[in-house]
Design a protein around this motif. Structure first.
Motif, PDB file in Angstrom:
ATOM      1  N   ARG A   1      -6.907   1.113  -6.110  1.00  0.00           N
ATOM      2  CA  ARG A   1      -7.110   2.233  -5.483  1.00  0.00           C
ATOM      3  C   ARG A   1      -8.135   2.018  -4.407  1.00  0.00           C
ATOM      4  O   ARG A   1      -9.353   1.351  -4.585  1.00  0.00           O
ATOM      5  CB  ARG A   1      -7.586   3.305  -6.280  1.00  0.00           C
ATOM      6  CG  ARG A   1      -7.372   4.779  -5.900  1.00  0.00           C
ATOM      7  CD  ARG A   1      -8.023   6.027  -6.578  1.00  0.00           C
ATOM      8  NE  ARG A   1      -7.501   6.129  -7.948  1.00  0.00           N
ATOM      9  CZ  ARG A   1      -6.531   6.899  -8.350  1.00  0.00           C
ATOM     10  NH1 ARG A   1      -6.027   7.897  -7.547  1.00  0.00           N
ATOM     11  NH2 ARG A   1      -6.342   7.084  -9.580  1.00  0.00           N
ATOM     12  N   PHE A   2      -7.965   2.488  -3.081  1.00  0.00           N
ATOM     13  CA  PHE A   2      -8.693   2.340  -1.948  1.00  0.00           C
ATOM     14  C   PHE A   2      -9.767   3.711  -1.931  1.00  0.00           C
ATOM     15  O   PHE A   2      -9.558   4.679  -2.156  1.00  0.00           O
ATOM     16  CB  PHE A   2      -8.032   2.567  -0.727  1.00  0.00           C
ATOM     17  CG  PHE A   2      -7.232   1.315  -0.601  1.00  0.00           C
ATOM     18  CD1 PHE A   2      -7.744   0.053  -0.225  1.00  0.00           C
ATOM     19  CD2 PHE A   2      -5.894   1.475  -0.823  1.00  0.00           C
ATOM     20  CE1 PHE A   2      -7.099  -0.936  -0.147  1.00  0.00           C
ATOM     21  CE2 PHE A   2      -4.843   0.326  -0.538  1.00  0.00           C
ATOM     22  CZ  PHE A   2      -5.376  -0.893  -0.223  1.00  0.00           C
ATOM     23  N   GLU A   3     -10.928   3.385  -1.817  1.00  0.00           N
ATOM     24  CA  GLU A   3     -11.911   4.367  -1.128  1.00  0.00           C
ATOM     25  C   GLU A   3     -11.593   4.788   0.450  1.00  0.00           C
ATOM     26  O   GLU A   3     -11.472   5.819   0.820  1.00  0.00           O
ATOM     27  CB  GLU A   3     -13.405   4.104  -1.230  1.00  0.00           C
ATOM     28  CG  GLU A   3     -13.835   4.090  -2.677  1.00  0.00           C
ATOM     29  CD  GLU A   3     -15.003   3.201  -2.991  1.00  0.00           C
ATOM     30  OE1 GLU A   3     -15.799   3.075  -2.048  1.00  0.00           O
ATOM     31  OE2 GLU A   3     -14.982   2.266  -4.048  1.00  0.00           O
ATOM     32  N   GLU A   4     -11.336   3.824   1.148  1.00  0.00           N
ATOM     33  CA  GLU A   4     -11.243   3.980   2.468  1.00  0.00           C
ATOM     34  C   GLU A   4      -9.760   3.289   2.731  1.00  0.00           C
ATOM     35  O   GLU A   4      -8.854   3.966   2.662  1.00  0.00           O
ATOM     36  CB  GLU A   4     -12.472   3.622   3.459  1.00  0.00           C
ATOM     37  CG  GLU A   4     -13.622   4.148   3.084  1.00  0.00           C
ATOM     38  CD  GLU A   4     -14.681   4.182   3.899  1.00  0.00           C
ATOM     39  OE1 GLU A   4     -14.660   3.554   5.071  1.00  0.00           O
ATOM     40  OE2 GLU A   4     -15.897   4.753   3.768  1.00  0.00           O
ATOM     41  N   GLN A   5     -10.035   2.380   3.895  1.00  0.00           N
ATOM     42  CA  GLN A   5      -8.807   1.706   4.171  1.00  0.00           C
ATOM     43  C   GLN A   5      -8.650   0.352   3.733  1.00  0.00           C
ATOM     44  O   GLN A   5      -9.649  -0.343   3.365  1.00  0.00           O
ATOM     45  CB  GLN A   5      -8.848   1.661   5.736  1.00  0.00           C
ATOM     46  CG  GLN A   5      -8.746   2.581   6.399  1.00  0.00           C
ATOM     47  CD  GLN A   5      -7.465   3.201   6.356  1.00  0.00           C
ATOM     48  OE1 GLN A   5      -6.402   2.504   6.672  1.00  0.00           O
ATOM     49  NE2 GLN A   5      -7.212   4.446   6.118  1.00  0.00           N
TER      50      GLN A   5
ATOM     51  N   ASP B   1       0.267   5.537  -0.463  1.00  0.00           N
ATOM     52  CA  ASP B   1      -1.028   6.448  -0.279  1.00  0.00           C
ATOM     53  C   ASP B   1      -2.277   5.699  -0.385  1.00  0.00           C
ATOM     54  O   ASP B   1      -2.451   4.822   0.162  1.00  0.00           O
ATOM     55  CB  ASP B   1      -0.713   7.531  -1.417  1.00  0.00           C
ATOM     56  CG  ASP B   1       0.696   8.263  -1.418  1.00  0.00           C
ATOM     57  OD1 ASP B   1       1.300   8.087  -0.363  1.00  0.00           O
ATOM     58  OD2 ASP B   1       1.116   8.585  -2.414  1.00  0.00           O
ATOM     59  N   ASP B   2      -3.253   5.916  -1.576  1.00  0.00           N
ATOM     60  CA  ASP B   2      -4.072   5.431  -1.825  1.00  0.00           C
ATOM     61  C   ASP B   2      -4.182   4.264  -2.479  1.00  0.00           C
ATOM     62  O   ASP B   2      -5.139   3.903  -3.064  1.00  0.00           O
ATOM     63  CB  ASP B   2      -5.488   6.471  -1.970  1.00  0.00           C
ATOM     64  CG  ASP B   2      -5.103   7.187  -3.254  1.00  0.00           C
ATOM     65  OD1 ASP B   2      -3.832   7.105  -3.670  1.00  0.00           O
ATOM     66  OD2 ASP B   2      -6.063   7.615  -4.082  1.00  0.00           O
ATOM     67  N   LEU B   3      -3.008   3.854  -3.079  1.00  0.00           N
ATOM     68  CA  LEU B   3      -2.882   2.934  -3.783  1.00  0.00           C
ATOM     69  C   LEU B   3      -2.440   1.550  -3.314  1.00  0.00           C
ATOM     70  O   LEU B   3      -1.840   1.416  -2.386  1.00  0.00           O
ATOM     71  CB  LEU B   3      -1.873   3.346  -4.893  1.00  0.00           C
ATOM     72  CG  LEU B   3      -1.958   4.721  -5.808  1.00  0.00           C
ATOM     73  CD1 LEU B   3      -0.994   5.021  -6.688  1.00  0.00           C
ATOM     74  CD2 LEU B   3      -3.390   4.464  -6.490  1.00  0.00           C
TER      75      LEU B   3
ATOM     76  N   VAL C   1       0.837  -1.104   0.002  1.00  0.00           N
ATOM     77  CA  VAL C   1      -0.123  -0.018  -0.114  1.00  0.00           C
ATOM     78  C   VAL C   1       0.895   1.240  -0.191  1.00  0.00           C
ATOM     79  O   VAL C   1       1.787   1.411   0.847  1.00  0.00           O
ATOM     80  CB  VAL C   1      -0.839  -0.112   1.367  1.00  0.00           C
ATOM     81  CG1 VAL C   1      -1.606   1.268   1.330  1.00  0.00           C
ATOM     82  CG2 VAL C   1      -1.884  -1.039   1.125  1.00  0.00           C
TER      83      VAL C   1
ATOM     84  N   ALA D   1      -9.642  -3.151  -2.634  1.00  0.00           N
ATOM     85  CA  ALA D   1      -9.579  -2.013  -3.490  1.00  0.00           C
ATOM     86  C   ALA D   1     -10.124  -2.141  -4.871  1.00  0.00           C
ATOM     87  O   ALA D   1     -10.557  -3.400  -5.336  1.00  0.00           O
ATOM     88  CB  ALA D   1      -7.932  -1.656  -3.598  1.00  0.00           C
TER      89      ALA D   1
END
Lengths: 307, 307
Positions: free
Chosen positions: A123-127, A25-27, A23, A66
């Motif tokens: 890519r994540f929306e949250e965690q 950042d949000d990727l 993981v 994700a």
């Protein structure tokens, strides 16, 4: 030094050594190298190889809960046969299309053995869903069915022997290739993500997945054998129920999601997830071990390197 | 079918066939497979291999003008030697640290030849710099110097011969390894991005880069040979100025940025870019060809596959 020892060595250096995906950042990013001799049985078409190689990386994205954004592949072969190359690209693109990812090509390379490295980005929306949150009392769930890849290998072997399965007609190679393609569980992973306490894919087999989740979460599992969703194709390809169960729980390469969810959330999850969910059993304290119908489930299955 | 023919075949299937990197949403993704026999001369340490393999992918991110986010590598070798593996990971991580990217590991795999596939991910603030925007009148620029990798190969060869370069002391293998490491031009690429009309890296050599930019932009180039920034190490490793110029313009593997910028912006760019910028010449109409000191520059250099 084998892959497990190498991974242990790297654990001090790399935060994600041994995980399916990393993981940033949000990727989420995941990469895998596959070789003809070890990963693609004789009879695997290049279309299936493209589908399966890219699909395996997308499955690692799914296991984190994700969205799938993109996939690339580096393709190496002794020579570039136009039809084979196009078939590979189309397989790769079709599996990406199925889950809303963009297949963006990659690298071509001369090499003595057909070798493919695929990388997928999500890519994540949250965690991200960790492997470490399973808590005694949670229910143990799996998407879809287990055993399609094990069945595929049977049909590849039959095709190699020039044999026909008794009672079956049609083309064994074709059947094996169909079974070797699979839908990465991106949608299911996203729907499970808000509820799952721990999740991974079943690519190393259910038994090994449970050992990995158990180690990460500090828990055990009790599995009800009658609830294991054995693929119909595996039942057809095996002689006995015991053989089918054994393959379904240890063979792996199935790319379903194995997740733990709080007991009260099972129906909510079933509503939200677009594929069948089987409840196999429960999370138990670590000291109760990992058992199926009261018998210990040994840590057996595929070992895929990842570091 | 060779790699170029294979790429032509894929051009109908994949938007980014032949490009260094693909763009998805605000991300850029690039992947490369490298092999011991073709990409790592005898004497290349695993630290250098990790640095160089991951650095090459980061260079593709730089060429698009993007920020570097992360890199992964799939590492395959006949056996996992702990020290070699750690050295590789440290080289990979050090080059990532240099440009602010996170090295997140990847996959370990048994294979008969040391083979590495690296993937880098970047993110745009605005738009990627295309290869297609060079316009007659623009100035042709390159970052840093050309020829370090060509010089490295000389020193690797000397080390193999057990020879010492006349007038040089010290360890040829060590010198070659130092020259084989490089700083991916991420910061320069980001600083060039708002001004450059076209950009790529010099990994295939300056001559081939100009042919590729010329084809994409529909333009020619005129280069002033006296402005080519030949690396001091290449001058030392070659006998004559002509030989140094020839290697600097055709050998490639240098991972500098080749960019075109509007004439009035050269000083602005020099201020903004954190490495030396050489102005080599100008963009000219397509029909004027690609020339250096009035002589045609043939399309010679490395061919790296990418599809």
């Amino acid at each position: 030094m084998d892959e497990r020892a190498a991974l242990a060595l790297l654990a001090d250096e790399l935060e994600y050594a041994g995980d399916d995906a990393a993981v940033v950042d949000d990727l989420v990013v995941t990469t895998d190298m596959l070789h003809e001799t070890t990963d693609f049985p004789a009879g695997t078409t290049r279309y299936t190889a493209g589908w399966r190689a890219v699909g395996a990386s997308l499955s690692d994205v799914a296991a984190m809960g994700a969205e799938a954004v993109a996939a690339v592949a580096a393709y190496a072969a002794p020579e570039f046969d136009g039809e084979e190359l196009l078939a590979f690209v189309r397989g790769a693109r079709d599996v990406c299309d199925l889950v809303g990812a963009e297949y963006v090509g990659g690298d071509l390379d001369g090499h003595d053995e057909f070798t493919v490295t695929t990388t997928a980005i999500g890519r994540f929306e949250e965690q991200p869903v960790p492997r470490s949150g399973a808590t005694p009392g949670d229910r143990l769930c799996v998407t879809g069915t287990l055993g399609r890849s094990a069945a595929a290998l049977e049909y590849f072997a039959l095709a190699q022997d020039g044999d026909e399965k008794e009672g079956k007609d049609g083309n064994n190679t074709e059947r094996a290739n169909e079974l070797f393609q699979f839908e990465p569980r991106i949608d299911a992973g996203r729907a499970l993500a808000p509820h799952a306490t721990a999740m991974m894919d079943s690519s190393d087999g259910l038994a090994r997945s449970l050992h990995q989740l158990g180690e990460a979460s500090g828990c055990g599992f009790e599995v009800d054998a009658s609830c294991v969703p054995i693929a119909e194709s595996l039942r057809e390809a095996t002689e006995t129920d015991d053989e089918a169960l054994e393959r379904a729980t240890t063979f792996g390469e199935d790319f379903e999601l194995v997740a733990t969810i709080p007991e009260g959330m099972v129906e909510v999850v079933r509503e939200a997830v677009p594929v069948p969910i089987s409840v196999l059993g429960s999370v138990v304290p670590r000291e109760d071990g990992i058992t199926m119908d009261g018998e210990e489930m040994p840590d057996r299955g595929f070992t895929h390197g990842s570091g």
